[in-house]
Each structure stands twice: as structure tokens, then as C-alpha cells.
Design an enzyme around this catalytic site. Structure first.
Site, PDB file in Angstrom:
ATOM      1  CD  GLN A   1       7.309   3.488   7.025  1.00 52.77           C
ATOM      2  OE1 GLN A   1       7.276   4.586   7.305  1.00 52.77           O
ATOM      3  NE2 GLN A   1       6.600   3.188   5.519  1.00 52.77           N
TER       4      GLN A   1
ATOM      5  NE  ARG B   1       2.562   5.193   7.859  1.00 51.47           N
ATOM      6  CZ  ARG B   1       1.521   4.816   6.982  1.00 51.47           C
ATOM      7  NH1 ARG B   1       0.372   4.812   7.383  1.00 51.47           N
ATOM      8  NH2 ARG B   1       1.775   4.442   5.875  1.00 51.47           N
TER       9      ARG B   1
ATOM     10  CB  SER C   1     -10.047   0.285  -2.847  1.00 50.93           C
ATOM     11  OG  SER C   1      -9.488   1.282  -4.062  1.00 50.93           O
TER      12      SER C   1
ATOM     13  N   GLY D   1       5.272   3.328   0.071  1.00 49.69           N
ATOM     14  CA  GLY D   1       4.217   2.712  -0.154  1.00 49.69           C
ATOM     15  C   GLY D   1       4.027   1.336   0.595  1.00 49.69           C
ATOM     16  CD  GLU D   2       5.872  -1.013   6.156  1.00 48.83           C
ATOM     17  OE1 GLU D   2       5.608  -1.601   7.097  1.00 48.83           O
ATOM     18  OE2 GLU D   2       6.920  -0.369   6.163  1.00 48.83           O
ATOM     19  NE  ARG D   3      -1.982   4.357   3.702  1.00 45.33           N
ATOM     20  CZ  ARG D   3      -3.112   4.161   3.069  1.00 45.33           C
ATOM     21  NH1 ARG D   3      -4.246   3.756   3.716  1.00 45.33           N
ATOM     22  NH2 ARG D   3      -3.340   5.361   2.149  1.00 45.33           N
ATOM     23  NE  ARG D   4       1.010   3.563  -1.857  1.00 44.32           N
ATOM     24  CZ  ARG D   4       1.903   3.988  -2.988  1.00 44.32           C
ATOM     25  NH1 ARG D   4       1.992   3.693  -4.112  1.00 44.32           N
ATOM     26  NH2 ARG D   4       2.863   4.664  -2.287  1.00 44.32           N
TER      27      ARG D   4
ATOM     28  CD  GLU E   1       5.259   7.855   0.794  1.00 45.61           C
ATOM     29  OE1 GLU E   1       4.053   7.508   0.180  1.00 45.61           O
ATOM     30  OE2 GLU E   1       5.438   7.361   1.933  1.00 45.61           O
TER      31      GLU E   1
ATOM     32  NE  ARG F   1       0.345   8.680   1.786  1.00 45.69           N
ATOM     33  CZ  ARG F   1       1.041   7.606   1.981  1.00 45.69           C
ATOM     34  NH1 ARG F   1       2.351   7.529   0.998  1.00 45.69           N
ATOM     35  NH2 ARG F   1       1.133   6.680   2.705  1.00 45.69           N
TER      36      ARG F   1
END
Length: 306
Positions: free
Chosen positions: A59, A61, A75, A102-105, A136, A140
Site C-alpha cells: 500500500q 498510502r 454510509s 480498497g484499504e480505506r473501505r 488505483e 482517485r
């Protein structure tokens, strides 16, 4: 102890109760197992227990906005996870999957209390997983300037990519890649100011116009303290560079007497090195400095003096 009992440990009463017919919002239900079902490893889209998912070591980020994570978690509580996570099998005795995208999700889903998440499995090498995670995030615009620079540097160090190859694979100009990579030359305190969003990438690029780390740090502090714009920062850097050039060109007046200069010259010739004599007061105490080129030269000087 059976596998089902092992997987139930540490998961509360829910692991001991029969599964309910309803599932988390927007998470595909697992069909009842049959003798003809394909093993999980051969499937590419299904639901995975959240405890079987692991953050990716690739990752790029490193910083996640806490406020945005909280918003996303709220959400997910209402709508569930609509877009599946992209994962790769974890080559480990404990199994599970590493996240590619998708680590944030995934982090928000933990806060929302979801137990299963939809995933798409891609069995790819670590290098490909890292490249996909980088793309990815870049698509974004999720990466900060230094995270982006660090990711590009990893592509150079670990995969041997050139700046041209990175530009082609990421879809950016080579000059853009080069400018981002230059941010890694900033002194650590200035990089921290960029990470804390106190300096923008434009400020950082302007500061790199200075030659040495102390000058960059002093200018960065001035930019932050005065709230200078990028254009004002460029002007400040130009002034400092022009001032440094003028200082180098300006002759330094000598306050030494002719006798002291003559003594410096004679000692320098005798010792075959530069000699500097600094007087605290004319005719009073002072300091004698002898420069040597290497250890052999130092030995010769010591032989002459001792």
C-alpha cells in the site's frame, strides 16, 4: 479440534449461532455448500470474513483521513459495500487475503461493524499488486505528494523502472514523475511540513531551488510563518540565491597585517599545506590552523613539528 471450532474462537456468540438468512447490506450471500461447489481458492468473486483480510504491504498510502473514514463508515452502515475489494491470496500458513485495492473501505467497514465483504480475487505477484495499488490510488487522487514520490521511488528501486517506464505505465508525463521524485530531496523537517499540509507541492518545488538543506529549512519556516503563496516563495528563493551569489563574488577585506600574511605564506610552504593565523587582537593571542590533505600529509606535518 475441528476447523469450525477454531474459526469460532474469539468471535463472540455469533460464531456459535446458526447463520441468519439475511446478510450485511450489498454483500453477496454465500450459497449453501454442495458437493459440486468449487473450493474458495478457485473462485474469483465471493464474500470473505473481514477478519480474513489484511492490509497490503505494498500500500503506497500511509495516511488516512479520520473524518472521511467516519463519514464512509456511516454510509456503509446504511448502504453496505457496493464496490468489491480487490485482493490477492496471502501465501501464509494462516491463509486469508491481502488487499490490493480498497484499504480505506476495509477500514471503514470495520468501524461500521460489517462482518463480511465482497471481494474480487486476483492471484498476482507482489510487484504487480503494488503497481495496481499505486494506480488505483492515483486515479482517485488519494495519495499525498510525498506518498506519490515514495511510491515512484519504490518502482525504481524494487522493480528497476526508469522514469520513462513509470510515466508510460501510470499515464503521466516523464517531467511530472521527475518533479515528484525531487520532493524526496527535501530535508526531513520540510517533508514533514508537506505531509502536515502546511506546505503545498508548489511550495516544495520552489524551495528545491536552494542549494543546501539549512537554507531550505530556513526558507520553509519563513514561508509557513508568513503564509507566503507559491509565487511569493519563488521570489524569496530567488532573492536568497542572488544574495548567496553576490556574497561569494564580494571580495573579503583582509584585516591581517603584512607580517601575519608573510608568516602564513612561509609556514604554508614549509608544511606544504594551507596555514591560517587568526589574531584576537594585534600583537596578542590568536589561533593557528593547519590544513592537511590526507593522513600521509598529516604524518609528514607531525614529523616536522615533533
Amino acid at each position: 479440534m475441528t476447523d469450525s471450532k477454531k474459526r469460532g474462537l474469539g468471535r463472540g456468540l455469533g460464531a456459535l449461532l446458526p447463520p441468519r438468512e439475511s446478510h450485511s447490506p450489498m454483500v453477496p450471500a454465500r450459497p449453501p455448500a454442495t458437493a459440486h461447489d468449487a473450493p474458495a481458492k478457485s473462485r474469483t468473486y465471493f464474500a470473505v470474513g473481514i477478519e480474513d483480510l489484511y492490509p497490503s504491504p505494498e500500500q503506497p498510502r500511509r495516511k488516512f483521513d479520520e473524518a472521511k473514514l467516519a463519514e464512509l463508515a456511516e454510509s456503509l452502515k446504511t448502504h453496505g459495500l457496493i464496490t468489491p475489494l480487490v485482493v490477492r491470496p496471502r501465501k501464509d500458513k494462516d491463509g486469508g487475503y491481502y488487499l490490493i485495492a480498497g484499504e480505506r473501505r476495509w477500514r471503514a467497514a470495520q468501524r461500521a461493524g460489517l462482518h463480511e465483504l465482497p471481494v474480487v480475487v486476483q492471484d498476482v505477484a507482489e510487484s504487480i499488486a503494488f503497481e495496481r495499488a499505486l494506480v488505483e490510488n492515483l486515479q482517485r487522487a488519494d495519495l499525498g505528494p510525498l506518498e506519490e514520490a515514495g511510491a515512484y521511488q519504490r518502482l525504481v528501486d524494487q522493480l528497476g523502472y526508469t522514469q520513462e517506464q513509470i510515466a508510460e505505465r501510470i499515464g503521466k508525463d516523464r517531467s511530472t514523475i521527475a518533479n515528484v521524485l525531487r520532493l524526496l530531496k527535501l530535508p526531513a523537517p520540510v517533508r514533514q511540513l508537506v505531509e502536515d499540509d502546511r506546505l503545498t507541492m508548489g511550495h516544495a518545488r520552489a524551495l528545491l531551488g536552494l542549494d543546501d538543506a539549512p537554507a531550505i529549512e530556513r526558507a520553509a519556516r519563513a514561508v509557513v510563518d508568513k503564509g507566503l503563496s507559491v509565487r511569493a516563495t519563488e521570489t524569496l528563493v530567488k532573492q536568497q540565491r542572488d544574495g548567496a551569489k553576490a556574497a561569494k563574488k564580494a571580495p573579503v577585506p583582509s584585516s591581517k597585517s603584512a607580517a601575519v600574511r608573510d608568516l602564513e605564506d612561509r609556514l604554508g610552504k614549509a608544511l606544504r599545506g594551507r596555514v591560517t593565523i587568526t589574531e584576537k587582537a594585534p600583537g596578542g593571542a590568536g589561533r593557528l590552523e593547519i590544513e592537511y590533505m590526507d593522513l600521509d600529509h598529516l604524518d609528514k606535518i607531525l614529523d616536522l613539528l615533533l
